[in-house]
Design a protein around this motif. Structure first.
Motif, PDB file in Angstrom:
ATOM      1  N   PRO A 278       0.818  -1.226   0.000  1.00 17.52           N
ATOM      2  CA  PRO A 278       0.000   0.000   0.000  1.00 17.52           C
ATOM      3  C   PRO A 278       0.847   1.269   0.000  1.00 17.52           C
ATOM      4  O   PRO A 278       0.486   2.258  -0.658  1.00 17.52           O
ATOM      5  CB  PRO A 278      -0.799  -0.114   1.318  1.00 17.52           C
ATOM      6  N   ARG A 281       2.302   1.690  -3.447  1.00 17.09           N
ATOM      7  CA  ARG A 281       1.247   2.066  -4.391  1.00 17.09           C
ATOM      8  C   ARG A 281       0.972   3.568  -4.300  1.00 17.09           C
ATOM      9  O   ARG A 281       0.784   4.257  -5.304  1.00 17.09           O
ATOM     10  CB  ARG A 281      -0.017   1.268  -4.063  1.00 17.09           C
ATOM     11  N   PRO A 286       0.191   1.660  -8.889  1.00 19.08           N
ATOM     12  CA  PRO A 286       0.148   0.190  -8.760  1.00 19.08           C
ATOM     13  C   PRO A 286       1.100  -0.510  -9.734  1.00 19.08           C
ATOM     14  O   PRO A 286       0.699  -1.389 -10.496  1.00 19.08           O
ATOM     15  CB  PRO A 286      -1.318  -0.128  -9.064  1.00 19.08           C
ATOM     16  N   GLU A 289       1.800  -4.278  -8.969  1.00 17.33           N
ATOM     17  CA  GLU A 289       0.530  -4.966  -9.203  1.00 17.33           C
ATOM     18  C   GLU A 289       0.331  -5.211 -10.703  1.00 17.33           C
ATOM     19  O   GLU A 289      -0.123  -6.280 -11.111  1.00 17.33           O
ATOM     20  CB  GLU A 289      -0.630  -4.130  -8.635  1.00 17.33           C
ATOM     21  N   CYS A 320      -0.347 -10.224   4.867  1.00 19.14           N
ATOM     22  CA  CYS A 320      -0.479  -8.934   4.166  1.00 19.14           C
ATOM     23  C   CYS A 320       0.014  -9.060   2.721  1.00 19.14           C
ATOM     24  O   CYS A 320      -0.505  -8.394   1.817  1.00 19.14           O
ATOM     25  CB  CYS A 320       0.303  -7.847   4.897  1.00 19.14           C
ATOM     26  N   GLU A 323      -2.806 -10.581   0.799  1.00 22.35           N
ATOM     27  CA  GLU A 323      -3.826  -9.553   0.542  1.00 22.35           C
ATOM     28  C   GLU A 323      -3.396  -8.659  -0.625  1.00 22.35           C
ATOM     29  O   GLU A 323      -4.225  -8.259  -1.448  1.00 22.35           O
ATOM     30  CB  GLU A 323      -4.047  -8.701   1.801  1.00 22.35           C
ATOM     31  N   ALA A 324      -2.086  -8.384  -0.693  1.00 22.36           N
ATOM     32  CA  ALA A 324      -1.579  -7.542  -1.786  1.00 22.36           C
ATOM     33  C   ALA A 324      -1.729  -8.252  -3.134  1.00 22.36           C
ATOM     34  O   ALA A 324      -2.024  -7.608  -4.146  1.00 22.36           O
ATOM     35  CB  ALA A 324      -0.121  -7.176  -1.528  1.00 22.36           C
ATOM     36  N   ALA A 326      -4.118 -10.350  -3.841  1.00 21.99           N
ATOM     37  CA  ALA A 326      -5.553 -10.254  -4.133  1.00 21.99           C
ATOM     38  C   ALA A 326      -5.904  -8.845  -4.606  1.00 21.99           C
ATOM     39  O   ALA A 326      -6.668  -8.665  -5.559  1.00 21.99           O
ATOM     40  CB  ALA A 326      -6.370 -10.633  -2.891  1.00 21.99           C
ATOM     41  N   GLU A 327      -5.306  -7.873  -3.946  1.00 21.96           N
ATOM     42  CA  GLU A 327      -5.531  -6.467  -4.314  1.00 21.96           C
ATOM     43  C   GLU A 327      -5.050  -6.198  -5.745  1.00 21.96           C
ATOM     44  O   GLU A 327      -5.654  -5.417  -6.483  1.00 21.96           O
ATOM     45  CB  GLU A 327      -4.764  -5.581  -3.320  1.00 21.96           C
ATOM     46  N   ALA A 328      -3.976  -6.887  -6.132  1.00 20.21           N
ATOM     47  CA  ALA A 328      -3.437  -6.719  -7.491  1.00 20.21           C
ATOM     48  C   ALA A 328      -4.411  -7.234  -8.542  1.00 20.21           C
ATOM     49  O   ALA A 328      -4.387  -6.787  -9.687  1.00 20.21           O
ATOM     50  CB  ALA A 328      -2.094  -7.442  -7.620  1.00 20.21           C
ATOM     51  N   ASP A 374     -12.787 -14.278   1.305  1.00 18.76           N
ATOM     52  CA  ASP A 374     -12.041 -13.113   1.787  1.00 18.76           C
ATOM     53  C   ASP A 374     -10.682 -13.600   2.281  1.00 18.76           C
ATOM     54  O   ASP A 374     -10.583 -14.244   3.317  1.00 18.76           O
ATOM     55  CB  ASP A 374     -12.829 -12.450   2.924  1.00 18.76           C
ATOM     56  N   SER A 376      -8.435 -12.182   3.671  1.00 24.77           N
ATOM     57  CA  SER A 376      -8.061 -11.641   4.984  1.00 24.77           C
ATOM     58  C   SER A 376      -8.439 -12.563   6.135  1.00 24.77           C
ATOM     59  O   SER A 376      -7.950 -12.389   7.255  1.00 24.77           O
ATOM     60  CB  SER A 376      -8.693 -10.267   5.196  1.00 24.77           C
TER      61      SER A 376
END
Ligand SMILES: [Zn+2]
Length: 417
Positions: A278, A281, A286, A289, A320, A323-324, A326-328, A374, A376
């Motif tokens: 984060p 980013r 990004p 990502e 974490c 999660e990154a 997944a965020e990508a 999820d 997380s």
């Protein structure tokens, strides 16, 4: 013998969830898994298996961090600390890092750079039950030119003979694989991350000698030229693979043709996106990502690894990094695969771990929630079992014979068998 039961069992990242599932564990191994009803009546379970009902949780394979440095503390100045510490101090830090990984649900980790073959000693101590930690796959000293990236770990080589000798030394000292620094890096002075440090011919010598000795090769590569040379040399995994151009920005020299080559060669990529994502980013956009999704769209097999221990990236922050991913833009199931069976294949330990299957080691975690909905949910770890050894919550006294904290090395089985 123990029978773990849970509201949901996810035996593998690609499998369907089994409601009211269970896993029967004998010593370090999984004996059976599936719906818990038949498991309770299982021939082996009838002979006094202890039933541990975990309740409303998802039971799934233990997680894999394919890129850690136990000897870096994950604080603001890990390189300075490693360079200043004695080997004894490093060893103590590495044992702490191993426990932090395990507490985060990581039951297998690949250490890609340590001093003095200390990672090999830690691996063996964990395997014998003298120390708590994940199964370790160790690379010891990264091979680098004199003054090159991470030279202070002791792996400097500047000629074909030195390269061969360093690989052979790793073989003799019991390292599991070879790490080679194909480009410079961000953590140390010396060559810039976008500069290739070795020729393709030099990398080929490393890979050929490692493969001759049954060892895989992980190539650290940020810049596109270094990535291309590592691919030409047929390294087994590429670490970071950030396609950094001379501007130092990830992805600014992305090469789709090279991405196709990586995919076609079956080379795994560990992009080491982590808890810093984060912040990165916000600063650069990004960019990492986009590299990850670009590689993924070209069919490259992405595996999860966080470079744990490097600047402000503690070992306990493993999830974490997921999660990154997944965020990508990777789907949760894909992230989970990158963190389990796919990573196990990349590390060559898929016969032992990466999925819940009879005959494999009992590497299990339980989390509150559904990680397929999820990712997380993986933060909410309620159980960690590594090679049948229940680490968290701590097994009650009397459940296992007292460990022998000293004396001659004990072979497996693990102490809580
Ligand atoms: Zn690293």
């Amino acid at each position: 013998m123990r029978l773990y039961t849970a509201a949901a069992l996810l035996p593998a990242a690609s499998a369907d969830v089994i409601p009211n599932g269970g896993v029967l564990v004998d010593g370090a191994r999984i004996v059976a898994s599936g719906p818990s009803g038949p498991l309770r009546a299982h021939r082996d379970a009838r002979h006094g298996a202890e039933v541990i009902d975990l309740g409303d949780v998802t039971l799934l394979p233990g997680l894999i961090d394919a890129h850690v440095h136990l000897g870096f503390d994950g604080g603001p100045g890990p390189v300075a600390r490693m360079r200043a510490e004695t080997e004894a101090e490093q060893l103590i830090l590495m044992l702490r890092s191993a426990r932090e990984l395990l507490r985060a649900g990581v039951t297998t980790a690949r250490d890609l750079g340590a001093r003095a073959f200390l990672d090999v000693a830690v691996r063996d101590a964990i395997a014998r039950g003298t120390a708590d930690g994940p199964r370790l796959v160790t690379a010891a000293r990264p091979i680098t030119p004199a003054g090159g990236h991470c030279w202070f770990m002791g792996g400097e080589c500047d000629s074909p003979d030195e390269l061969r000798r360093m690989v052979r030394l790793h073989h003799r000292m019991g390292a599991d694989l070879i790490k080679v620094m194909a480009t410079g890096g961000f953590m140390t002075e010396g060559p810039a991350p976008w500069h290739a440090q070795f020729t393709a011919g030099e990398l080929r010598i490393v890979v050929e000698e490692a493969h001759r000795l049954g060892r895989r090769v992980a190539a650290h590569a940020h810049g596109t030229e270094g990535i291309a040379r590592a691919v030409a040399a047929r390294a087994d995994t590429i670490e970071h693979c950030s396609f950094a151009g001379p501007d130092g920005i990830f992805g600014s020299a992305f090469d789709p043709v090279l991405a196709d080559e990586i995919a076609a060669a079956g080379i795994f990529v560990c992009p080491t996106i982590n808890v810093q994502a984060p912040i990165m980013r916000e600063r650069y956009g990004p960019v990492l990502e986009e590299v990850i999704m670009g590689l993924s769209e070209h069919g490259v097999q992405i595996i999860a690894g966080t470079d744990a221990g490097t600047d402000d990236c503690p070992h306990g922050a493993y999830v974490c990094g997921l999660e990154a991913l997944a965020e990508a833009g990777l789907r949760a199931r894909d992230v989970l695969g990158a963190a389990t069976l796919r990573a196990a294949r990349a590390l060559g330990v898929d016969d032992r771990t990466g999925s819940v299957e009879p005959g494999k080691d009992a590497d299990l975690i339980a989390v509150r929630g559904d990680p397929l909905r999820d990712i997380s949910a993986l933060h909410r770890v309620e159980l960690v079992v590594a090679r049948g050894n229940q680490f968290f919550p701590p097994a009650p006294a009397g459940m296992h014979p007292p460990r022998s904290g000293h004396g001659p090395a004990m072979a497996e089985p693990a102490r809580r068998a």
